[in-house]
Scaffold this active site. Sequence first.
Site, PDB file in Angstrom:
ATOM      1  N   ASP A 129       0.838  -1.203   0.000  1.00 28.78           N
ATOM      2  CA  ASP A 129       0.000   0.000   0.000  1.00 28.78           C
ATOM      3  C   ASP A 129       0.872   1.251   0.000  1.00 28.78           C
ATOM      4  OD1 ASP A 129      -2.325   1.486   0.114  1.00 28.78           O
ATOM      5  OD2 ASP A 129      -2.482   1.391   2.298  1.00 28.78           O
TER       6      ASP A 129
ATOM      7  N   GLU B  94       2.553   4.872  -4.184  1.00 26.14           N
ATOM      8  CA  GLU B  94       2.518   5.757  -5.372  1.00 26.14           C
ATOM      9  C   GLU B  94       3.864   6.431  -5.604  1.00 26.14           C
ATOM     10  OE1 GLU B  94       0.115   5.638  -2.967  1.00 26.14           O
ATOM     11  OE2 GLU B  94      -1.056   4.323  -4.240  1.00 26.14           O
TER      12      GLU B  94
ATOM     13  N   ASP C  12      -9.028   3.496  -2.579  1.00 29.77           N
ATOM     14  CA  ASP C  12     -10.011   3.900  -1.564  1.00 29.77           C
ATOM     15  C   ASP C  12     -11.302   4.424  -2.186  1.00 29.77           C
ATOM     16  OD1 ASP C  12      -8.075   3.135   0.156  1.00 29.77           O
ATOM     17  OD2 ASP C  12      -7.469   5.162   0.757  1.00 29.77           O
TER      18      ASP C  12
END
Length: 803
Positions: A414, A417, A489
């Site tokens: 997670d 990015e 999300d």
Amino acid sequence: MSRKTCILPGLILSVLFFMFSRNSLQGQTFFMGNFKSIKSSGMEVIIKAENASLQVRYYSPTIIRIRIDKDLSAPDFSYAVIAGPGTGEFKIQENSESVTLLTDSLKIGIRKNPVRVQIKNSKDRVLSEEYAPFGTGWQGPEISCYRKLFPDEKFIGLGEKTGNLNRRDNKYEMWNSDIPAYLSNADPLYVSIPFFMGIHDSLTYGIFLDNSSRTKFDFGASTDNLFTRFSVSEGPLNYYFFGTSTIAGILADYTWLTGRMSLPPYWSLGYQQCRWSYYPDAEVLAVAKQFRARRIPCDVIYLDIDYMDSYKIFTWNPKGFANPRALISELNGMGFHVATIVDPGIKVEPGYFAYDDGLKNDYFVKYPDGSRYTGSVWPGRCHFPDFTKEAVRQWWGSSFKYLVDPGVEGFWNDMNEPSAWGQDIPDIVQFDFDGHGASMKQAHNVYGLNMSRATFEGTKKLLNGKRPFVLTRAAYAGIQRYSAVWTGDNVASDEHMLLSARMVNSMGLSGLSFVGPDMGGFIETPTKELFVRWLSMGVYTPFFRNHAARGTNRKEPWSLGEGVEESSVKLISQRYRLLPYIYSAFYTSTQCGLPVARSLAINYTNDEKIWWWKYQEEYLFGDNLLVAPVSCTQNLARVYLPEGGWYRLSSGEFYQGQQEVNVEAPLEDLPVFVRASGIIPMQSVIQNTSEKPSDTLDLHIYAGKNSNSYVYYEDDGQTYNYEQGLYCKRLIQYSPSGKTIVIGKAEGAFASKFTKVRFLLHSFPALSSLKANGSSLSIQKFKHDVQSAVLPFTADELNIHFE
Ligand code: GLC
């Protein structure tokens, strides 16, 4: 006019021209210019033009690469591409006006003055060409390729993008971004796959712009429908062109180039339960026990960030998870596999081994002055590993021993990015880029890919022959080689549920098969109705995980109130019945890159109706099922059924294809249809994949006019022994005109877990005889319109004849 008077204006003109052209080069906009020279070998042609060079390289008869830069000195390096150029060559023709390069399938025409590229197929039809007035041009370091927009041209792909199936009239950007509760038109999101396909005049082509810097795609959004444009924020402009005549063929070529997934563990195709966070260990066990007590099938339970000590990666929270080995062993005993979250940020804390190791060995990214970048994420102030360095990937991979040793088998990557509380890490941060050196500008979009790669490679080693399950939020092209991807999300709303179908389908059009959203919505609490509807879609989504944000109401199937539990049992059980079919679809994907969830644009490219906005969420799930997502407030749905015949899965009702139909869509009964002549292997319901189903494989065959063939695949579901031939693969062929069903001899040395096969023949005329390899079988009436017969499922060919 005297000679003198003639020279003066000439001189002024040339000075002006010189000033103008210098200005246009140094200042803003300039283009390739005219042809100057050509250098060619059979595999590669380099054309020098006035302002830049263009390199065309042969990869295969249907794949070429074009690279354009002022000079071609930048390192030729890619994290996405794993296939090298093929051994074939271009046939090259040159005259004063153009250079033509021929493969068996493509004709690349390069006009000389000014330099412009056009690509035709072998029938001399233009697949794609540069927009003649501009071609390829520069504005500062940004390079853009302007291309002609055909009147009926449609565009699909670009991976995880919101918006319509047809991307025409829109523009998009590739810059991996952490956008919680993203809007249904947000762009960019977490994943960058700069690959799209164009469709016009019943022709198809694909373009993969392999440049990890910020790239942009404008499909006629603001150009009066004159041209499209794709651009890189810095060079080279490096793209692969795919010229096969079908979308499936282009996907096969694209995944040949960037790789295909290997088979994931069978358990990861089951239902997965997650929440931020189940805490402490006793709660994890309690949730797991509820699944078993209530007989709701489930294979995976997740530990979100709170399992860690102060969110420090590769640690366990001593209070809440004092004995992870005991916890996981108890969960394993109940048939659960455990997946844990891992975030890239390493807490700045002297004495913490990951921090100390990273510091000692120079594993963290730095500013150009050599100071380490520090950003804030869950653990507070963090340094970030440079995953573009082999030594860092090795270290990261081997550090998973702290999770693998106590029994973790799923690794959820997670915040990669990478995200520093939703902020971009500064562009000047430096990366190794596997020896080539780069800044955040080029490394940003491949950070998640390299983190997932390190996770996959490391855990694969540590698991000693067992397959790891890796999941990631951020990604770049090629991610399918390492990881499944979820769509970040999202929100508990009908809009997001329907959007998730388009996003999953679009990712399927971009080489990613193992994908799915947080089922039920991550942010906010779904209504009962939304949860049930979304669950019914989840059954037919490759990655099937229920996840919920901190602060939302509980979302386990029994937590949402009356009726939801019963629906959940029914729906999740259906997923488990379908596992033989789903696993075979995953296998197909590993072989040819066809996704598991297939936008109708793959099989019905030229059917105008599939592009209508109200039908664009429909998709094929595997070869033979069509899924029509419907919001939870609708009990009736209008569905488009493409050519052929279709049976409603739940009722067996038949519909002629190529028509719009109104169908009932009660909450639990999403409109799902089986293709006429469709073949669907199913099994008995199990509570998790370590449980053995009954000894009988149910082979459902739906009467149809056309012949159909289907590849059934099975292996141990856990190891890589299939690479050594331990698998069982059978070609199943149904021929209505020959009145035969043939199950081909088993290929591979794996003994199927099924010892019997039950044929369930849907809507066949009443049969007077059914013979297997010449001997008569007794025909049972299974239920209305379904006749059945049971046979031993041996490895030999089985030849069924029906009358
Ligand atoms: C991020 C993830 C989400 C996770 C949360 C806490 O928001 O996208 O899935 O639950 O972080 O780790």
